[in-house]
Design an enzyme around this catalytic site. Sequence first.
Site, PDB file in Angstrom:
ATOM      1  CB  CYS A   2      59.992  -4.106  94.977  1.00 18.40           C
ATOM      2  SG  CYS A   2      60.503  -2.429  95.906  1.00 18.40           S
ATOM      3  NE  ARG A  27      56.156  -6.146  91.006  1.00 17.73           N
ATOM      4  CZ  ARG A  27      54.768  -6.020  91.469  1.00 17.73           C
ATOM      5  NH1 ARG A  27      53.962  -6.607  90.530  1.00 17.73           N
ATOM      6  NH2 ARG A  27      54.611  -5.700  92.552  1.00 17.73           N
ATOM      7  CD1 TRP A  76      60.690   2.135  90.803  1.00 16.41           C
ATOM      8  CD2 TRP A  76      59.467   2.845  92.482  1.00 16.41           C
ATOM      9  NE1 TRP A  76      59.955   3.173  90.442  1.00 16.41           N
ATOM     10  CE2 TRP A  76      59.091   3.584  91.610  1.00 16.41           C
ATOM     11  CE3 TRP A  76      58.758   3.181  93.678  1.00 16.41           C
ATOM     12  CZ2 TRP A  76      58.312   4.707  91.505  1.00 16.41           C
ATOM     13  CZ3 TRP A  76      57.775   4.267  93.726  1.00 16.41           C
ATOM     14  CH2 TRP A  76      57.865   5.286  92.675  1.00 16.41           C
ATOM     15  CG  ASN A 102      56.571  -4.572  96.794  1.00 16.33           C
ATOM     16  OD1 ASN A 102      56.593  -3.279  96.790  1.00 16.33           O
ATOM     17  ND2 ASN A 102      55.431  -5.033  95.820  1.00 16.33           N
ATOM     18  N   GLY A 103      57.054  -2.637  99.932  1.00 15.40           N
ATOM     19  CA  GLY A 103      56.172  -1.728 100.522  1.00 15.40           C
ATOM     20  C   GLY A 103      56.976  -0.785 101.360  1.00 15.40           C
ATOM     21  CD  GLU A 493      45.280   5.858  78.270  1.00 12.22           C
ATOM     22  OE1 GLU A 493      46.349   4.952  78.309  1.00 12.22           O
ATOM     23  OE2 GLU A 493      45.327   6.474  79.619  1.00 12.22           O
ATOM     24  CE  LYS A 497      49.036   3.821  77.617  1.00 10.99           C
ATOM     25  NZ  LYS A 497      48.883   4.656  78.815  1.00 10.99           N
ATOM     26  CD  GLU A 500      51.847   6.050  81.136  1.00 11.77           C
ATOM     27  OE1 GLU A 500      51.450   5.463  82.127  1.00 11.77           O
ATOM     28  OE2 GLU A 500      51.386   5.812  79.864  1.00 11.77           O
ATOM     29  CG  HIS A 516      37.276  28.920  79.004  1.00 14.26           C
ATOM     30  ND1 HIS A 516      36.531  30.083  79.417  1.00 14.26           N
ATOM     31  CD2 HIS A 516      36.117  28.254  78.322  1.00 14.26           C
ATOM     32  CE1 HIS A 516      35.381  30.186  78.900  1.00 14.26           C
ATOM     33  NE2 HIS A 516      35.179  28.875  78.277  1.00 14.26           N
ATOM     34  CE  LYS A 622      51.424  -3.133  83.114  1.00 12.26           C
ATOM     35  NZ  LYS A 622      50.781  -2.524  82.048  1.00 12.26           N
TER      36      LYS A 622
END
Length: 627
Positions: A2, A27, A76, A102-103, A493, A497, A500, A516, A622
């Site tokens: 948030c 964020r 959020w 926030n939390g 990575e 990307k 995401e 495998h 973020k």
Amino acid sequence: MCGIVGYVGRKKVVPVIVEGLRRLEYRGYDSAGIAVGNCGRPTLDVRRAPGKLFNLEQVLREEPLEGTFGIGHTRWATHGRPTEENAHPHRDCTGRIVVVHNGIVENYLDLKRELTAKGHRFVTETDTEVIAHLIEQVQKDAEAGGAPLTLEAAVRRAVKRLTGAFALGVLSASEPDKIVVARMGPPVVIGVGEGEAFVASDVPGILSHTRNIYFLADGDMAVLTPDAVTLTDFEGKAIERELTRIQWDPIQAEKGGFKHFMLKEIWEQPRAIRETTLSRVSLDSGKVFLGEMEIADEELARAASISIAACGTSWHAGLVGKYMIERLARLPVDVDYASEYRYRDPIAGPDALGLLITQSGETADTLAAQREMKALGSKTVAICNVVGAMVAREAHGAIYTHAGPEIGVASTKAFISQLTALFLLALKLGQLRGKVDTAQSIELIEQLSKVPVKIEELLRTRSAQCEQLAKEFAHARDFLYLGRGIHFPIALEGALKLKEISYIHAEGYPAGEMKHGPNALIDEDLPVVVLATRDASDPASQLRYEKTLSNIQEVTARSGRVIAIATEGDTTVSSLVEHVIHVPAAPEVLAPLIEIVPLQLLAYYIAVRRGCDVDQPRNLAKSVTVE
């Protein structure tokens, strides 16, 4: 997570807050709201809206607000759906107190039952609403006992009842021109100006107004008025925090002509490497200088092992760092997901060095891992982009990456600067342990100094090719990324990307593990990105390269469509596959800094082609400041 922005002062409150919330959109959020107060008004005016910030702006155009102090929030969702009703700020029963948060309040159900029994009416599904009612009840109880409490005293008493993580901003119509702030977990910064004060979840939210910032620590409270900022702990004892002067300019957080922040930040990576390296190396002596360390060189040299903890992209950086440190310093390294570290009964002690990697320096899981390492007796070092962040304050040493503000949720320049910092640490450890001599150090530092120029060349010459490949592969449902050795984390990575920001399913895999399981996935519809670079001067690199060529042939034999990342001048790879992106040559230990760039570009252009929200992908934030 948030975003919080608050202001008290002489300016028009609403534009300051809305602008700040816009600068914190990176964020991640799903609703927004604002509360404003004015001297003489018995209650606080609140406007809220689900969805993006422009929905709130539309509400504000229809129902304007004016005031002398206020606070805004982008939410959020964790408890309750992303609706107007659940959006912050939240009010008490009287409408005189509002709270943004926030939390997560872990004991909110117990508090809600207690407050409901005392006559409080709850109108949302959130955990945050209990905080407003709890502050109201604390003041009501104190007044009934003949000893009324100020807002800050009531907040101080209320936060002691909360369990979980919280960053709070609280206003009361009864005490105008005042904002009370409390922190336990998620980040909070306080800005100081002339006749004004600000609060925000992150620096960009207020940087256009002031560069003078306090970074609050856990257990800190702040009272903001136009004339002063007062800092105390939860017991009311005065505390001191260093006033930090932020060096980067607000313009750095703007797009600068690029379509998206992510693309701008990809192009800023050469500068990020230079900034991270600046003043830390000597081309004459080959020495590495890590000035923020409080750990003596002798103590670093005695470390018997290193434990790295990080999340997401930073975890991939840690995996690359493992290869760098083990190769240059011959020191064993473990790499953990920070979210798992303290749950596996880790083995650590005074002879182990803990290394935390985090862009924000406020990632909840990484902070928890750091505290576990310290509890087990290890000294810790933080690699972090934000000066003054919690992880750096709690560490025995810090390596700041100096990447500047990173707004896009999908990390790019922060990642490459983390790789740079890890390389410098690996080289420093190698020197202290006598594993890298002066000549080798000078050569490696010289090669590092060439990397930014090579990336600039790559961006100029390969961006159009990546954009063209995106047209061909944007409709793929799945991608596979393959790499060996130090290149395997770059495969991870690259896959991260892509998923995401484009929402395409993608996996990174060690190339040698194809037999495998993953071979079963390969058909004519599966794009397979293979990291097939080589360092011609390194026998181990040559062996890896040859094995990777065999993996490429495994894929093509099964009609898989290969996109290879290969070293400039390599005609062998070109003869085997349909698509090759050539990148400048580099020593094996530095190659990840170069070969990640085309993977970032490929993900970016595919996401744009698919019409995705590149800078703010769905369901992501973020900075993840709660577990």
